[in-house]
Write an enzyme that holds these catalytic residues in place. Structure first.
Site, short mmCIF file in Angstrom:
data_model
loop_
_atom_site.label_atom_id
_atom_site.label_comp_id
_atom_site.label_asym_id
_atom_site.label_seq_id
_atom_site.Cartn_x
_atom_site.Cartn_y
_atom_site.Cartn_z
N ASP A 38 0.44 -1.97 4.52
CA ASP A 38 1.43 -1.15 4.71
C ASP A 38 2.63 -2.09 5.25
O ASP A 38 3.78 -1.44 5.02
CB ASP A 38 1.09 -0.19 5.85
CG ASP A 38 -0.09 0.59 5.60
OD1 ASP A 38 -0.34 0.93 4.58
OD2 ASP A 38 -0.71 1.20 6.59
N LYS A 48 -6.08 9.41 -8.59
CA LYS A 48 -6.74 10.28 -7.43
C LYS A 48 -7.29 11.44 -7.96
O LYS A 48 -8.22 12.23 -7.16
CB LYS A 48 -5.67 10.66 -6.46
CG LYS A 48 -5.15 9.60 -5.82
CD LYS A 48 -5.94 8.67 -4.90
CE LYS A 48 -6.18 9.38 -3.78
NZ LYS A 48 -7.42 8.65 -2.97
N HIS A 78 -1.05 10.99 -2.80
CA HIS A 78 -2.59 10.55 -2.19
C HIS A 78 -3.54 11.60 -1.82
O HIS A 78 -4.50 11.75 -2.38
CB HIS A 78 -2.56 9.64 -0.95
CG HIS A 78 -3.76 9.17 -0.41
ND1 HIS A 78 -4.59 9.93 0.39
CD2 HIS A 78 -4.60 8.10 -0.74
CE1 HIS A 78 -5.73 9.37 0.73
NE2 HIS A 78 -5.95 8.16 -0.02
N ASP A 90 -0.47 6.19 -5.61
CA ASP A 90 -1.63 7.15 -6.27
C ASP A 90 -1.01 8.22 -6.95
O ASP A 90 0.19 8.63 -6.78
CB ASP A 90 -2.07 7.96 -4.70
CG ASP A 90 -2.45 6.85 -3.76
OD1 ASP A 90 -3.60 6.24 -3.83
OD2 ASP A 90 -1.99 6.81 -2.66
N HIS A 92 0.93 -1.25 0.04
CA HIS A 92 0.00 -0.15 -0.12
C HIS A 92 0.74 1.21 0.05
O HIS A 92 1.57 1.50 0.95
CB HIS A 92 -1.09 -0.12 1.11
CG HIS A 92 -1.65 1.12 1.20
ND1 HIS A 92 -2.07 2.06 2.62
CD2 HIS A 92 -2.86 1.44 0.62
CE1 HIS A 92 -2.98 2.66 2.40
NE2 HIS A 92 -3.44 2.60 1.15
N ARG A 93 0.91 1.92 -1.10
CA ARG A 93 1.78 3.25 -1.27
C ARG A 93 3.13 2.83 -1.10
O ARG A 93 3.93 3.60 -0.51
CB ARG A 93 1.20 4.27 -0.33
CG ARG A 93 -0.39 4.66 -0.34
CD ARG A 93 -0.71 5.70 0.60
NE ARG A 93 -2.33 5.57 1.04
CZ ARG A 93 -2.97 6.57 1.73
NH1 ARG A 93 -2.45 6.93 2.51
NH2 ARG A 93 -4.16 6.24 1.71
N GLU A 135 -3.67 3.98 -8.83
CA GLU A 135 -5.01 4.63 -8.38
C GLU A 135 -5.11 6.10 -9.18
O GLU A 135 -4.23 6.88 -8.73
CB GLU A 135 -5.00 4.58 -7.04
CG GLU A 135 -6.55 5.17 -6.61
CD GLU A 135 -6.80 5.07 -5.14
OE1 GLU A 135 -7.89 5.82 -4.77
OE2 GLU A 135 -6.09 4.33 -4.39
N GLU A 195 0.99 -0.72 -4.75
CA GLU A 195 -0.15 0.28 -5.12
C GLU A 195 0.44 1.62 -4.90
O GLU A 195 1.09 2.12 -3.99
CB GLU A 195 -1.12 0.24 -4.38
CG GLU A 195 -2.46 0.84 -4.57
CD GLU A 195 -2.54 1.98 -3.57
OE1 GLU A 195 -3.34 3.26 -3.72
OE2 GLU A 195 -1.84 2.28 -2.61
#
Length: 235
Positions: free
Chosen positions: A226, A108, A54, A42, A13-14, A106, A40
């Site tokens: 995370d 945003k 993000h 953003d 995640h990120r 993603e 992933e």
């Protein structure tokens, strides 16, 4: 978004933002080194660039203030995104990744973000990246629809916070391959409906080992976390 061979996909995640500043090159590289199957990130489109960020504002994750869109590209490049890291651009992130893992991008923002991402990915696919190594996702479904018209060979993931009235039908309607849903709304009926439609069901954002174990037992296909090493420890 091909499933991992073990049937359970671990998505950093990120990057691996439990270990490094989110959406930075260090975070992405950390996720890869920890063994994540996907990372992933953003992206927001502004001033001719696709920035890994993000929030719409800079305050939480950088030493800047206010809206990202209120700053020039040159000003954004001077900001500290944590630990001396810069705010990277999408091409910089992809150049670092070098096809080592899959990439979930993603969208945003909605001011041409889909078109800008499609243009970048088209170039990387032309240079040898398999289209299926990407997954483009968004909560903003019109932006996803626009992306699909521009680069239909790249898989889509629908992001949703809640349980859709038509179960996983919202993803089918867009021609997506995955439905990515908040952990608080995981429902066995939704998982079953997604699988009946040939969709993957991924859950965000899950860090507790016991919750990771529970979700895997329920039959979800993947998790955003995370801490990729915690999900990978499940075997």
């Amino acid at each position: 978004m091909p499933a991992n061979t073990c049937g359970f996909t671990v998505i950093g995640h990120r990057g691996a933002c439990g270990h490094a500043p989110e959406n930075t090159l260090l975070s992405i590289d950390t996720a890869i080194r920890l063994g994540a199957h996907y990372v992933e990130i953003d992206v927001q489109h502004h001033d001719g660039e696709l920035w890994l960020m993000h929030d719409l504002t800079l305050d939480r994750t950088t030493n800047g203030k206010g809206l990202l869109t209120a700053h020039t590209a040159a000003a954004l490049r001077r900001l500290d995104a944590g630990g001396g890291e810069i705010i990277p651009t999408l091409p910089e992130a992809l150049d670092l990744i070098e096809q080592r893992v899959g990439v979930n991008i993603e969208l945003k923002s909605w001011n041409g973000c889909a078109a800008a991402v499609a243009a970048v990915l088209r170039d990387y696919i032309a240079d040898g990246w398999p289209a299926e190594r990407f997954l483009v996702s968004s909560f903003h479904l019109p932006e996803l629809w626009e992306f699909k018209q521009l680069l239909p060979e790249v898989p889509l993931g629908v992001l949703y916070c809640g349980v859709p009235l038509d179960w996983a039908g919202i993803a089918t309607e867009l021609g997506a391959v995955a439905l990515n849903i908040s952990a608080e709304f995981v429902d066995p009926r939704l998982i079953a409906d997604a699988h009946a439609r040939g969709l993957q069901l991924n859950v965000y954002t899950v860090n507790a080992p016991e919750e990771l174990q529970q979700l895997r037992a329920l039959g979800v296909d993947g998790v955003f976390t995370d801490y990729p090493e915690r999900a990978l420890a499940l075997g």
